[in-house]
Design a protein around this motif. Structure first.
Motif, short mmCIF file in Angstrom:
data_model
loop_
_atom_site.label_atom_id
_atom_site.label_comp_id
_atom_site.label_asym_id
_atom_site.label_seq_id
_atom_site.Cartn_x
_atom_site.Cartn_y
_atom_site.Cartn_z
N PRO A 19 42.26 52.59 28.76
CA PRO A 19 43.59 53.12 29.11
C PRO A 19 44.70 52.08 29.02
O PRO A 19 45.81 52.37 28.54
CB PRO A 19 43.40 53.62 30.55
N VAL A 20 44.42 50.86 29.47
CA VAL A 20 45.43 49.79 29.41
C VAL A 20 45.73 49.43 27.96
O VAL A 20 46.90 49.29 27.56
CB VAL A 20 44.93 48.55 30.18
N SER B 234 38.60 48.77 29.41
CA SER B 234 40.06 48.70 29.55
C SER B 234 40.77 49.59 28.54
O SER B 234 41.91 49.30 28.15
CB SER B 234 40.53 47.24 29.37
N ALA C 8 45.34 51.32 25.34
CA ALA C 8 46.04 52.44 24.70
C ALA C 8 47.53 52.41 25.02
O ALA C 8 48.38 52.65 24.15
CB ALA C 8 45.42 53.76 25.14
N ALA C 9 47.87 52.11 26.28
CA ALA C 9 49.28 52.02 26.65
C ALA C 9 49.97 50.86 25.93
O ALA C 9 51.12 50.98 25.50
CB ALA C 9 49.40 51.84 28.17
#
Length: 384
Positions: A179-180, A177, A182-183
């Motif tokens: 990318p999630v 996870s 990091a956002a």
């Protein structure tokens, strides 16, 4: 007996190994296989049952010989961690079936790790790099065993995943996870936390200097600061969301409120830390208020200011995450925690907690390093 160096951790580990061997089966599947020898029943630790207690006992015995501290620590490190790895790896596929010997051997391996940390902590290396390595190695081993015990107990006891997932599941979810996460980090930390932290600490410092300069301001602000610092965040956060909207600005406002008054109170106390003798000396040099402030009082207040910065580094992260519970775009660490709890994705919740803990530790560590560089003259730094 000069060749022997007794250790209660090693001695107790040997006794635990003897007790585990005497109790027999390590899992219920092994008990079923022993009760019905004619049946073909697969069970864990077919080839490693005697290896784990043997490793623990051998490491414990060697550690009690009069050897160098470095060799003793190495033996304990290898024995404890190899036994723990075999124990956790072997229970895979048979979670929740562990019997008493499983936990007894785990406790024996933990005792060896305890002894290893104690030996490393007692070492006084002459070289600087070795001392720094030990300073990192000891808490690393300590923290690793928190995860080892967590993993072994949750798998061995079969604790439901929804109550407490093992660290391996949390790590897998974290990796899958990125990318999630990091956002979420970008929304919560790089926008709300950093902006609110900088503005709140800067405002608190400036107002503290003004309060020190003007007596009426200090007498009026300090009681209000004590009152505002006691306000519950769950009461302030919804108001900030109503005032500044659902985006990061409202979270930054919460962070400003939480960081302003700790900085104010600590800076005012620090500015009063310089002695009367030093101030009188500055007056004899015909120094005005601002010269005295810059050359005497601010350096004396530096430990107090950095103390406020370290306190605020944790308060800022907590405030931003909690504020996101009361309204935020579909991104953010607090938003993710609240929504994933409702979906029963507890591993994702723990992944967010792990990222927040890591970010908070890095934030605190950077400020602590800046403090050591800026206040190298202070006795607390020179002594540490």
């Amino acid at each position: 007996m000069n060749w022997l160096k007794p250790s209660w951790q090693a001695g107790l580990a040997i006794l635990l190994v003897v007790a585990a061997v005497a109790l027999g089966a390590m899992t219920t599947a092994e008990m079923d296989a022993l009760a019905n020898p004619t049946a073909t029943i697969a069970y864990p630790y077919l080839g490693t049952k005697s290896l784990m207690p043997g490793l623990v006992a051998l490491a414990a015995i060697i550690s009690m010989l009069r050897l160098s501290a470095l060799f003793e620590a190495l033996v304990l490190l290898v024995g404890a961690h190899l036994a723990a790895w075999l124990l956790i790896h072997g229970i895979g596929g048979f979670e929740g079936t562990a019997k008493a010997p499983y936990f007894i051997i785990l406790a024996a391996a933990w005792l060896l790790a305890w002894r290893c940390v104690a030996v490393l902590s007692s070492m006084r290396p002459a070289s600087l790099w070795a001392a720094r390595t030990l300073r990192v190695l000891v808490p690393t081993i300590f923290g690793a065993w928190i995860l080892i015990l967590w993993e072994a107990i949750t798998r061995g006891a079969g604790i439901p995943f929804i109550l407490l997932p093992p660290p391996s599941a949390i790590g897998a979810r974290l990796v899958n996870s990125l990318p999630v996460l990091a956002a979420d980090v970008n929304q919560t930390i790089f926008k709300a936390v950093i902006v609110g932290y900088v503005l709140g600490c800067a405002a608190g410092f400036i107002v503290a200097v003004l309060a020190d300069r003007f007596l009426f301001l200090r007498r009026g602000l300090m009681p209000i600061g004590n009152m505002v610092s006691a306000l519950p965040i769950i009461g302030v956060a919804p108001i900030m969301v109503m005032w500044f909207g659902f985006d990061w600005q409202s979270k930054a406002a919460v962070v400003i409120i939480m960081t302003f008054f700790p900085m104010l109170v600590n800076t005012v106390a620090g500015l009063a830390a310089s002695g009367h003798m030093e101030r009188d000396l500055m007056r004899t040099y015909a120094s005005n208020y601002w010269q005295t402030l810059w050359k005497l009082r601010l350096p004396a207040a530096a430990p107090f200011i950095f103390n406020a910065l370290k306190i605020n580094s944790t308060l800022a992260l907590i405030g931003a995450i909690v504020a996101e519970f009361f309204g935020t775009p579909v991104v953010g660490m607090g938003f993710r925690i609240s929504t994933e709890v409702g979906r029963m994705n507890i591993d994702m919740v723990w992944a967010e907690i792990a990222v927040a803990a890591f970010a908070g530790s890095v934030f605190y560590g950077v400020i602590a390093l800046c403090e050591r560089a800026a206040t190298f003259w202070h006795p607390s730094v020179r002594g540490g």
